[in-house]
Design a protein around this motif. Structure first.
Motif, short mmCIF file in Angstrom:
data_model
loop_
_atom_site.label_atom_id
_atom_site.label_comp_id
_atom_site.label_asym_id
_atom_site.label_seq_id
_atom_site.Cartn_x
_atom_site.Cartn_y
_atom_site.Cartn_z
N LYS A 160 0.83 -1.21 0.00
CA LYS A 160 0.00 0.00 0.00
C LYS A 160 0.86 1.26 0.00
O LYS A 160 0.56 2.24 -0.70
CB LYS A 160 -0.94 0.00 1.21
N TYR A 161 1.93 1.23 0.79
CA TYR A 161 2.76 2.42 0.93
C TYR A 161 4.08 2.31 0.15
O TYR A 161 4.95 3.17 0.29
CB TYR A 161 3.06 2.68 2.41
N ASN A 162 4.20 1.20 -0.64
CA ASN A 162 5.42 0.97 -1.42
C ASN A 162 6.67 1.11 -0.55
O ASN A 162 7.63 1.79 -0.89
CB ASN A 162 5.51 1.94 -2.60
N ASP A 163 6.60 0.45 0.60
CA ASP A 163 7.65 0.55 1.61
C ASP A 163 8.07 -0.86 2.01
O ASP A 163 7.25 -1.64 2.51
CB ASP A 163 7.14 1.32 2.82
N SER A 164 9.34 -1.20 1.80
CA SER A 164 9.80 -2.55 2.11
C SER A 164 9.87 -2.83 3.60
O SER A 164 10.05 -3.98 4.01
CB SER A 164 11.19 -2.79 1.49
N ALA A 165 9.70 -1.82 4.44
CA ALA A 165 9.80 -2.02 5.90
C ALA A 165 8.56 -2.71 6.46
O ALA A 165 8.65 -3.54 7.37
CB ALA A 165 10.01 -0.68 6.59
N GLY A 166 7.38 -2.38 5.95
CA GLY A 166 6.16 -3.01 6.45
C GLY A 166 5.75 -2.50 7.81
O GLY A 166 5.99 -1.34 8.16
N LEU A 167 5.13 -3.37 8.60
CA LEU A 167 4.72 -3.01 9.95
C LEU A 167 5.92 -2.65 10.81
O LEU A 167 7.03 -3.12 10.57
CB LEU A 167 3.97 -4.18 10.61
N SER A 168 5.69 -1.85 11.82
CA SER A 168 6.77 -1.55 12.76
C SER A 168 7.14 -2.82 13.52
O SER A 168 6.31 -3.73 13.68
CB SER A 168 6.32 -0.48 13.75
N ALA A 169 8.37 -2.88 13.96
CA ALA A 169 8.83 -4.06 14.70
C ALA A 169 7.99 -4.29 15.95
O ALA A 169 7.65 -5.43 16.29
CB ALA A 169 10.30 -3.91 15.05
N ALA A 170 7.63 -3.22 16.62
CA ALA A 170 6.85 -3.35 17.85
C ALA A 170 5.48 -3.96 17.58
O ALA A 170 5.03 -4.84 18.31
CB ALA A 170 6.69 -1.97 18.50
N ALA A 171 4.83 -3.50 16.51
CA ALA A 171 3.50 -4.03 16.18
C ALA A 171 3.59 -5.50 15.77
O ALA A 171 2.79 -6.33 16.22
CB ALA A 171 2.88 -3.20 15.07
N LYS A 172 4.59 -5.81 14.93
CA LYS A 172 4.71 -7.18 14.45
C LYS A 172 5.02 -8.15 15.60
O LYS A 172 4.36 -9.19 15.75
CB LYS A 172 5.81 -7.26 13.39
N TYR A 173 6.02 -7.82 16.42
CA TYR A 173 6.40 -8.71 17.50
C TYR A 173 5.32 -8.76 18.59
O TYR A 173 5.13 -9.79 19.25
CB TYR A 173 7.74 -8.29 18.10
N GLY A 174 4.60 -7.67 18.77
CA GLY A 174 3.53 -7.67 19.75
C GLY A 174 2.43 -8.64 19.37
O GLY A 174 1.95 -9.43 20.20
N LEU A 175 2.02 -8.62 18.10
CA LEU A 175 0.98 -9.53 17.63
C LEU A 175 1.47 -10.98 17.65
O LEU A 175 0.73 -11.90 18.03
CB LEU A 175 0.55 -9.13 16.23
N GLN A 176 2.71 -11.18 17.24
CA GLN A 176 3.28 -12.53 17.27
C GLN A 176 3.33 -13.07 18.69
O GLN A 176 3.00 -14.24 18.94
CB GLN A 176 4.69 -12.52 16.68
N SER A 177 3.73 -12.22 19.61
CA SER A 177 3.85 -12.63 21.01
C SER A 177 2.51 -13.02 21.59
O SER A 177 2.39 -14.03 22.30
CB SER A 177 4.47 -11.50 21.84
N LEU A 178 1.48 -12.25 21.26
CA LEU A 178 0.14 -12.55 21.76
C LEU A 178 -0.33 -13.91 21.27
O LEU A 178 -0.81 -14.74 22.06
CB LEU A 178 -0.84 -11.46 21.31
#
Length: 358
Positions: A119-137
Motif C-alpha cells: 500500500k505504501y510501497n515501503d519494504s519495511a512493512g509493519l513496525s517491529a513493535a507491532a509485528k512482535y507484539g501480535l506474534q507474542s500474543l
C-alpha cells in the motif's frame, strides 16, 4: 474430515482412513495438487492487481530486477495446507487445531505486513513493535493452551536428544520455551526468505523430519522403543507436516529461480510458526533447532552483524542475513540456494539420526 464423514455420516467403515500413514500420504498429495492447480490463477490475480514486491535499496544490486514480482504467494501455501488438513486430519484433535490456529494467526500478521508494504510501497512493512507484539500474543495463547491441556507429564517436559528417557520437568517454564520457539522460528524463516526458493526447501525438509517424530510420538509402541514420551494424539500432527511439505513443493514450482512469485511475510511467518509449534507438540525443540540449522544460521548472522556494528563500528559479513554475504562474494544466486539446500538436507538427516542415537 473425510474419516468422520464416511464413518459417522455415511456409516461406512473404510479401514484406510484409520491409518495415519495413509492419510499422511494423501494429505501431501492433496496439498501438492491444490497448490499446483490454484497457483497459476493466484499468480495471475496478484499480477493483475499489481501486488509486486518492493525491493530494499540497501540490498544487493542483483535484486533490483526483481522489483514488481508478485508477492504474498505464501497465501497459496496456507490455502493448500488448510484444505488438505481439513480433508485428512482428525478435526477433533486439539493439537491439529492448535497448529492451525498458530499457522493462520501468523499468516494474518504476515498478510497485514505485506499489505502495508504494498500500500505504501515501503519494504519495511509493519513496525517491529507491532509485528512482535501480535506474534507474542498469538504465541502466548498457544503456549498457555498447550500447557493447560497437557494430559501426560511428558507433554510439557524437555526431552534431551542423544539420551534415552531423559526428561526435564519444566512446569510453567514450558510456556516461556514455547513462546520463544514459535516466535523465533517464525522470524528465522522470514529472515531466510531472501532468495528464490531458499526458505521453502529447508522448511519442507524440516516438516518431513518433524512429521516422522510426530508419528513416532503418537504411537505408544514406537515412542517406548525409541525412548521418548508417548504423546496421545500427536500422531495427527504428522498429517499437517505432510500437508506443509506437499504445499511447499507446489509453491516451489512457482518460486524456483527465477521466481514467478515471492512467499512474502504471509508465508514465511506462518510456515515458520507452524514448524515451531509442531516441534513443541512432539517435544523435539532441541532437535528442531538442529534440523532447522539453516534458519538458525541466518538469524545468528543478523544478530552478530548488528552487535558487531554497534559495538565496534565494523561488520563481520559483507551483508546479513548470511546468504547475501555469499552473493556479494560473487556466488550466483542459484549456487547459494542449492548449497544451502544441501546443508539443510544434511542437518535434517542428522536430526533424524537422534531417533536411534540415544
Amino acid at each position: 474430515m473425510l474419516m468422520w464423514l464416511f464413518e459417522d455420516l455415511l456409516a461406512l467403515d473404510i479401514a484406510l482412513f484409520g491409518f495415519i500413514t495413509f492419510r499422511t500420504i494423501m494429505a501431501a498429495l492433496s496439498a501438492l495438487v491444490v497448490s499446483l492447480a490454484v497457483g497459476p490463477l493466484f499468480i495471475r490475480y496478484l499480477t493483475a492487481r499489481k501486488l509486486g514486491q518492493p525491493i530494499r535499496e540497501i540490498g544487493p544490486r542483483t535484486h533490483f530486477d526483481k522489483a514488481g514480482t508478485p508477492t504474498m504467494g505464501g497465501a497459496l501455501i496456507l490455502i493448500s495446507v488448510l484444505v488438505s488438513t481439513v480433508l485428512w486430519a482428525d478435526i477433533g484433535n486439539r493439537y491439529v487445531w492448535t497448529v492451525l490456529f498458530v499457522t493462520a494467526t501468523f499468516g494474518m500478521i504476515g498478510f497485514v505486513d505485506d499489505f502495508h508494504k504494498l500500500k505504501y510501497n515501503d519494504s519495511a512493512g509493519l513496525s517491529a513493535a507491532a509485528k512482535y507484539g501480535l506474534q507474542s500474543l498469538a504465541a502466548v495463547v498457544a503456549a498457555v493452551f498447550l500447557y493447560a491441556t497437557a494430559d501426560v507429564p511428558g507433554a510439557t517436559a524437555l526431552l534431551l536428544p542423544f539420551f534415552k528417557d531423559v526428561l526435564i520437568p519444566m512446569g510453567p517454564a514450558f510456556i516461556v520455551l514455547t513462546y520463544f520457539v514459535i516466535v523465533g522460528s517464525s522470524n528465522a524463516v522470514n529472515l531466510t526468505d531472501g532468495l528464490d526458493g531458499l526458505a521453502i526447501v529447508p522448511a519442507v525438509m524440516v516438516a518431513i523430519g518433524l512429521g516422522i517424530f510426530a508419528y513416532a510420538a503418537g504411537n505408544a509402541i514406537f515412542a517406548d522403543y525409541l525412548g521418548f514420551p508417548f504423546i496421545p494424539g500427536a500422531g495427527e500432527v504428522a498429517i499437517i507436516c505432510s500437508a506443509l511439505a506437499g504445499a511447499g513443493l507446489g509453491f516451489l514450482w512457482f518460486n524456483t529461480y527465477p521466481a514467478q512469485v515471492f512467499m512474502g511475510d504471509v508465508g514465511a511467518l506462518s510456515v515458520g510458526a507452524a514448524l515451531g509449534v509442531i516441534a513443541v507438540v512432539v517435544r523435539q525443540e532441541l532437535v528442531f533447532m538442529l534440523m532447522a540449522g539453516i534458519f538458525v544460521l541466518e538469524t545468528v548472522s543478523v544478530i552478530l552483524q548488528v552487535a558487531s556494528y554497534k559495538l565496534t563500528g565494523k561488520r563481520i559479513f559483507r551483508m546479513a542475513p548470511i546468504h547475501h554475504h555469499f552473493e556479494l562474494k560473487g556466488w550466483p544466486e542459484p549456487k547459494v540456494i542449492v548449497r544451502f539446500w544441501i546443508v539443510a538436507v544434511v542437518l535434517v538427516l542428522i536430526g533424524l539420526a537422534t531417533l536411534k542415537v540415544r
